[in-house]
Design a protein around this motif. Sequence first.
Motif, PDB file in Angstrom:
ATOM      1  N   THR A 122       0.829  -1.192   0.000  1.00 58.91           N
ATOM      2  CA  THR A 122       0.000   0.000   0.000  1.00 58.91           C
ATOM      3  C   THR A 122       0.870   1.251   0.000  1.00 58.91           C
ATOM      4  OG1 THR A 122      -1.658  -1.213   1.271  1.00 58.91           O
ATOM      5  CG2 THR A 122      -1.859   1.161   1.213  1.00 58.91           C
ATOM      6  N   TRP A 123       1.916   1.246   0.820  1.00 56.73           N
ATOM      7  CA  TRP A 123       2.832   2.395   0.881  1.00 56.73           C
ATOM      8  C   TRP A 123       3.504   2.623  -0.474  1.00 56.73           C
ATOM      9  CZ3 TRP A 123       3.319   6.543   3.494  1.00 56.73           C
ATOM     10  CH2 TRP A 123       4.506   7.294   3.416  1.00 56.73           C
ATOM     11  N   SER A 124       3.914   1.567  -1.144  1.00 55.19           N
ATOM     12  CA  SER A 124       4.546   1.668  -2.457  1.00 55.19           C
ATOM     13  C   SER A 124       3.573   2.265  -3.466  1.00 55.19           C
ATOM     14  CB  SER A 124       5.000   0.282  -2.904  1.00 55.19           C
ATOM     15  OG  SER A 124       5.500   0.354  -4.204  1.00 55.19           O
ATOM     16  N   ARG A 125       2.309   1.872  -3.379  1.00 53.38           N
ATOM     17  CA  ARG A 125       1.309   2.390  -4.307  1.00 53.38           C
ATOM     18  C   ARG A 125       1.069   3.881  -4.054  1.00 53.38           C
ATOM     19  NH1 ARG A 125      -4.958   0.719  -4.853  1.00 53.38           N
ATOM     20  NH2 ARG A 125      -5.352   1.968  -6.681  1.00 53.38           N
ATOM     21  N   VAL A 126       1.061   4.292  -2.801  1.00 54.41           N
ATOM     22  CA  VAL A 126       0.872   5.697  -2.459  1.00 54.41           C
ATOM     23  C   VAL A 126       2.026   6.523  -3.009  1.00 54.41           C
ATOM     24  CG1 VAL A 126       0.812   7.344  -0.538  1.00 54.41           C
ATOM     25  CG2 VAL A 126      -0.549   5.245  -0.421  1.00 54.41           C
ATOM     26  N   CYS A 127       3.255   6.044  -2.868  1.00 46.31           N
ATOM     27  CA  CYS A 127       4.422   6.755  -3.386  1.00 46.31           C
ATOM     28  C   CYS A 127       4.359   6.866  -4.905  1.00 46.31           C
ATOM     29  CB  CYS A 127       5.707   6.053  -2.953  1.00 46.31           C
ATOM     30  SG  CYS A 127       6.055   6.260  -1.204  1.00 46.31           S
TER      31      CYS A 127
END
Length: 83
Positions: free
Chosen positions: A3-8
């Motif tokens: 999820t964090w990777s997608r947000v970035c």
Amino acid sequence: MATWSRVCTEARTIMRWALRRPEPPPPPGTGQAIQAAEQAAARRQILADARVARTTASHCQPTEIVPTVAPGRDTDDGTRADR
């Protein structure tokens, strides 16, 4: 973590999009207003220069009249005028 990777990735995409957007054009009439101001400043400068030129002593002096010599005739110093 995914999820964090997608947000970035989305944030990076939005930043790229935001930085590629062109600047909005200036409001209508801005160019004409700038041009009018520049012309007025130039006009004031020309008038000020003319006023100074009119009052300068060298402007008031008569011009020197230089005698002319016809081609093919001798000058006062013995040289030919057509050379």
